[in-house]
Enzyme design. Structure first.
Site, short mmCIF file in Angstrom:
data_model
loop_
_atom_site.label_atom_id
_atom_site.label_comp_id
_atom_site.label_asym_id
_atom_site.label_seq_id
_atom_site.Cartn_x
_atom_site.Cartn_y
_atom_site.Cartn_z
N ALA A 61 0.86 -1.18 0.00
CA ALA A 61 0.00 0.00 0.00
C ALA A 61 0.90 1.23 0.00
O ALA A 61 2.07 1.14 0.38
CB ALA A 61 -0.87 -0.01 1.25
N GLY A 100 0.51 -5.19 0.74
CA GLY A 100 -0.63 -5.14 -0.15
C GLY A 100 -0.29 -5.68 -1.54
O GLY A 100 -1.19 -6.14 -2.27
N GLU A 103 -0.70 -9.30 -1.16
CA GLU A 103 -2.14 -9.54 -0.99
C GLU A 103 -2.87 -9.46 -2.33
O GLU A 103 -3.78 -10.24 -2.61
CB GLU A 103 -2.73 -8.53 0.00
CG GLU A 103 -2.24 -8.77 1.43
CD GLU A 103 -2.69 -7.70 2.40
OE1 GLU A 103 -2.32 -6.52 2.19
OE2 GLU A 103 -3.42 -8.02 3.35
N GLU A 123 4.11 -5.75 7.00
CA GLU A 123 3.33 -4.71 7.69
C GLU A 123 3.70 -4.56 9.16
O GLU A 123 3.66 -3.46 9.71
CB GLU A 123 1.83 -5.03 7.57
CG GLU A 123 1.23 -4.78 6.19
CD GLU A 123 1.35 -5.97 5.25
OE1 GLU A 123 2.15 -6.88 5.53
OE2 GLU A 123 0.65 -5.98 4.23
C1 3H9 Z 1 0.51 -2.40 3.37
O1 3H9 Z 1 0.74 -2.88 2.29
C2 3H9 Z 1 -0.83 -2.50 4.06
C3 3H9 Z 1 -1.77 -3.49 3.44
O2 3H9 Z 1 -1.61 -4.77 4.00
C4 3H9 Z 1 -3.21 -3.15 3.71
C5 3H9 Z 1 -3.71 -1.88 3.15
C6 3H9 Z 1 -5.19 -1.73 3.30
N1 3H9 Z 1 4.63 3.52 0.09
O3 3H9 Z 1 13.33 1.71 0.38
P1 3H9 Z 1 13.75 2.45 -0.82
C7 3H9 Z 1 9.41 4.87 -1.24
S1 3H9 Z 1 1.69 -1.53 4.21
C8 3H9 Z 1 5.12 4.72 -0.22
O4 3H9 Z 1 14.78 3.49 -0.68
P2 3H9 Z 1 14.88 0.06 -1.95
C9 3H9 Z 1 10.50 5.18 -0.23
O5 3H9 Z 1 10.04 6.06 0.76
C10 3H9 Z 1 3.09 -1.51 3.12
N2 3H9 Z 1 6.41 4.93 -0.54
O6 3H9 Z 1 14.17 1.48 -2.03
C11 3H9 Z 1 11.57 5.80 -1.13
O7 3H9 Z 1 11.21 7.13 -1.37
P3 3H9 Z 1 12.35 8.25 -1.58
C12 3H9 Z 1 3.81 -2.80 3.10
C13 3H9 Z 1 7.23 3.88 -0.54
O8 3H9 Z 1 15.07 -0.35 -3.34
C14 3H9 Z 1 11.41 5.01 -2.42
O9 3H9 Z 1 10.11 4.45 -2.39
N3 3H9 Z 1 5.01 -2.68 2.29
C15 3H9 Z 1 6.78 2.60 -0.21
O10 3H9 Z 1 16.01 0.09 -1.01
C16 3H9 Z 1 12.42 3.92 -2.59
O11 3H9 Z 1 12.41 3.08 -1.43
C17 3H9 Z 1 6.19 -2.31 2.83
O12 3H9 Z 1 6.31 -2.10 4.01
C18 3H9 Z 1 5.42 2.43 0.12
N4 3H9 Z 1 4.90 1.24 0.41
O13 3H9 Z 1 13.78 -0.89 -1.28
C19 3H9 Z 1 7.33 -2.20 1.88
N5 3H9 Z 1 7.82 1.75 -0.28
O14 3H9 Z 1 13.15 7.79 -2.76
C20 3H9 Z 1 8.09 -0.93 2.12
C21 3H9 Z 1 8.89 2.48 -0.65
O15 3H9 Z 1 11.58 9.50 -1.78
N6 3H9 Z 1 9.16 -0.72 1.16
N7 3H9 Z 1 8.55 3.77 -0.80
O16 3H9 Z 1 13.15 8.25 -0.30
C22 3H9 Z 1 10.33 -1.39 1.21
O17 3H9 Z 1 10.54 -2.28 2.00
C23 3H9 Z 1 11.39 -0.95 0.27
O18 3H9 Z 1 11.09 0.33 -0.17
C24 3H9 Z 1 11.59 -1.86 -0.99
C25 3H9 Z 1 12.59 -1.18 -1.96
C26 3H9 Z 1 12.15 -3.22 -0.55
C27 3H9 Z 1 10.29 -2.04 -1.72
#
Ligand code: 3H9
Length: 699
Positions: A61, A100, A103, A123
């Site tokens: 999400a 998400g 999911e 999450e």
């Molecule tokens: C969820 O899904 C809830 C659902 O179950 C239910 C909903 C109803 N959103 O980490 P990076 C941005 S909760 C917005 O440096 P990497 C991040 O801030 C979510 N922004 O890259 C950064 O911005 P900036 C569950 C996001 O290659 C840029 O993207 N998912 C999100 O080292 C690059 O990120 C997670 O918790 C996001 N979801 O790693 C996954 N994700 O460049 C969270 C990233 O401006 N994300 N950004 O600083 C991660 O673990 C890592 O970002 C990922 C890439 C492994 C994907």
């Protein structure tokens, strides 16, 4: 830019998502998916493929939307639309399908992935639980126990493991879309049914009777104080006991409760804070970095050895330098021992251990550092010793080599001045144990070149550290704030507390350990020696450290000598309260003219945490830290501060700066101590009724 495109290739509909950087499920994406799936129901296609452009499948999400008013369609709406499709939908996964994102894939009827892909439900790391069916669908595929492991750890798993756990159905070779098309054609040829995960029932008899209770118990220790992990267990239990409609309702309620909690808000803050900390104001992404292909480390003690491990773990060869052969051998043995422990724990294979050790070369000769790209000095914490090391380095190192000091307190500028190349000198402050702790304080000297900072930031990421930039001051960010915290712990002890009470208050509040137990762990002689080198002003009033000093003078150095603030069982290292310490405290209180009184848990908590906050505010107003969230990152990643409270500055913002200012002013008035004078920045922000986060965003 079109975020969702739909095109028809032969008999297949391809829904392609393109929402950089990580295809987060923002409103446009959700809307686009629903529209595409609905449109596809009445066209000539026989099956649909959901695929993503860019570096990854949907990473979850959009976390930035959690603080805003929700906009339809919600993610559960998207999931329902996909699952209800009358044509099979096949998820084609590359990169990371997280939260998400996974999911959404689980709502598809089939899932294929590249072998390099990873999937997970992280999450919990945001103080949340999967809120779009993850807690209900994952256990239907993997079984309850594997689902609990996946969801409560939040750790992503490989495609191979996901295949074994039935989370995906097929691994595709080569180019993803062609592989997914071939897989879809095969499914059509086989007349594969519309496989809906929601239709799978879990046989309660297949679940060990005490599984959920055991898990709750385990989590009450592993994730002490956190709400989300316990709720995840409730939801997975519901997946076993109830039909999916009920399970989804239970999950939704639990998700909303977590989302609204201060814990999740703090952990979301930390997610962005960690990423923000890697950005240096005024130094853009375009700044060229220096190649770091080899590193020299001076000092083969616990610190030097631990630092060396970080580099060889990622394939960067290290030359470890010590003054004597004997010292060198001791250092190398220490590294070998650390790797052996990892092998024993199953975290490393013998072959990996050998590969790492082969990358470390020992030396007692500075000339062996002539060709390295970076040197990190980790010798005794003494300015003169460090300066003489840098004088030597200046003579032997090649031009352009980065010369770094791992000092915890010393003035990086004075160290840089010992060389003819202060622009190449920087502080890289690792935390002990350096092979484990994530934090790396990067200390910018007055003359440090921009590309040296940019290189250090990039290198930190490469060696899997979390970097935070600090300017020069005594103790930089972390240790500077530790001093007032330690001071209040000492004073609370003298004025009426006990070691057990002070540590219990802080630990119950969420700290990994209380301040006095940490002192015992680190060794009380360290603080003692540091105080010897301090000015009277730095040391503070004699009463402050009288108990700590007395313990060292009694040879009670902490865990290593079996006694400090506590006694330690020689076999189990268990902490035992020692009445002798209380007598010692009482004697010293008397000698210092301090009348011991009842001191409440609330007072201890307030004094210790507010001492951090006031110092943090001074660090901000002096420009030592770039932004308040950087201070939070330092404390969460380096000092055992609970992530679910978001670091000291976020915690202050949560309380409200007017209240914090009022309480600190009160402490100032009551004690008359100048160190309780509220920081000017705190006063200003309290009067403006704003907070550290907002101030950081605008400055
Ligand atoms: C969820 O899904 C809830 C659902 O179950 C239910 C909903 C109803 N959103 O980490 P990076 C941005 S909760 C917005 O440096 P990497 C991040 O801030 C979510 N922004 O890259 C950064 O911005 P900036 C569950 C996001 O290659 C840029 O993207 N998912 C999100 O080292 C690059 O990120 C997670 O918790 C996001 N979801 O790693 C996954 N994700 O460049 C969270 C990233 O401006 N994300 N950004 O600083 C991660 O673990 C890592 O970002 C990922 C890439 C492994 C994907």
């Amino acid at each position: 830019m079109t975020v969702v495109t739909y095109r028809i290739e032969n008999n297949l509909g391809i829904i392609s998502l393109n929402n950089p950087p990580v295809n987060a499920l923002s409103h446009v994406l959700r809307e686009g998916i629903v529209n595409a799936v609905q449109a596809a129901q009445s066209d000539d296609t026989q099956a649909l493929i959901l695929v993503c452009e860019g570096r990854t499948f949907i990473a979850g999400a959009d976390i930035t939307e959690f603080n805003k008013t929700p906009q339809a369609p919600s993610l559960p709406d998207v999931i329902e639309t996909i699952e209800n499709s009358q044509k099979p939908v096949i998820a084609a996964i590359h990169g990371t399908a997280l939260g998400g994102g996974l999911e959404t894939a689980l709502a598809c009827h089939y899932r294929c992935a590249l072998a390099s892909a990873k999937v997970g439900l992280p999450e919990v790391k945001l103080g949340l639980l999967p809120g779009a069916g993850g807690t209900q669908r994952a256990p239907r595929l993997t079984g309850a126990e594997a689902a609990l492991d996946l969801i409560t750890s939040g750790a992503p798993i490989s495609a191979d493991k996901a295949l074994k756990l039935n989370l995906i159905d097929q691994i595709v070779e080569g180019e993803l879309l062609s592989g997914a098309i071939a897989y879809a054609e095969q499914l059509l040829a086989d007349k594969a049914p519309l496989k809906r995960v929601r239709d799978i029932a879990i046989d309660p008899a297949s679940v060990p009777a005490d599984l959920f209770e055991q898990y709750r118990k385990k989590l009450s220790k592993r994730a002490r104080g956190q709400i989300a992990p316990q709720k995840i267990v409730d939801c997975v239990e519901a997946a076993v006991l109830h039909p999916i409609e009920e399970g989804l309702l239970i999950e939704r309620g639990a998700f909303m409760e977590c989302k609204e909690s201060s814990q999740s808000s703090a952990m979301r803050h930390m997610f962005f804070a960690e990423r923000e900390a890697a950005k240096v104001k005024g130094i853009g992404k375009e700044t060229a970095t220096r190649p770091i292909k080899s590193v020299g480390i001076i000092g083969g003690g616990t610190m030097g050895g631990g630092i060396a491990m970080n580099f060889v773990n990622v394939g960067i060869p290290v030359t470890l330098l010590e003054v004597s052969e004997e010292g060198l051998q001791r250092g190398l043995n220490l590294v070998e021992k650390n790797y052996s422990i990892s092998v024993k724990k199953g975290k490393l294979t013998e072959a990996q251990k050998s590969d790492c050790l082969a990358l470390i070369k020992g030396s007692t000769n500075y000339d062996d550092l002539a060709d390295v790209d970076m040197v990190i000095e980790a010798v005794f914490e003494n300015l003169d010793v460090k300066r003489s090391v840098f004088e030597q380095l200046d003579k032997v190192c090649k031009p352009g080599a980065i010369l770094a000091t791992n000092t915890s307190y010393q003035d990086v500028n004075l160290i840089a001045e010992a060389t003819q190349r202060p622009q190449d000198v920087i502080g890289l402050h690792f935390f002990s144990p350096a092979n484990v702790m994530k934090l790396l304080e990067i200390v910018r000297g007055a003359k440090t070149a921009d590309d040296v900072i940019a290189t250090s930031m990039a290198l930190a990421k490469k060696i899997k550290k979390v970097p935070v930039l600090a300017n020069v001051c005594y103790g930089f960010i972390g240790n500077r704030m530790l001093r007032p915290y330690g001071r209040e712990a000492q004073l609370c002890l003298l004025e009426g507390g006990t070691p057990e009470q002070i540590d219990r208050v802080m630990q119950n509040w969420g700290m990994a350990m209380g301040p006095l137990a940490v002192g015992d762990l680190a060794g009380l002689d360290i603080g003692y020696k540091a105080r010897e080198g301090q000015t009277e002003e730095q040391k503070g009033a004699p009463k402050t450290y009288c108990v700590a000093d007395a313990l060292v003078e009694m040879d009670r150095l902490g865990q290593k000598s079996g006694a400090g603030y506590y006694l330690y069982d020689p076999e189990t290292r268990a902490r035992i309260n020692d009445p002798k310490v209380l007598t010692l405290v009482e004697e010293h209180a008397k000698a210092q003219g301090v009348e011991r009184r009842y001191i409440s848990d609330e007072e201890i908590l307030k004094r210790l945490t507010y001492a951090w906050i006031n110092e943090g505010a001074k660090i901000l107003e002096e420009g030592i830290a770039q932004r308040s969230s950087d201070i939070d990152v330092v404390y969460v990643f380096g000092y055992g501060f609970p992530a679910y409270r978001g670091g000291p500055m976020h915690y202050a913002d949560t309380i409200g700066l007017q209240e914090v200012y009022r309480s600190i002013s009160e402490l100032h008035e009551q004690t008359g101590e100048s160190y309780w004078k509220p920081a000017a920045l705190l006063e200003t922000l309290a009067k403006e009724n704003t907070n550290f986060q907002e101030w950081s965003a605008r400055s």
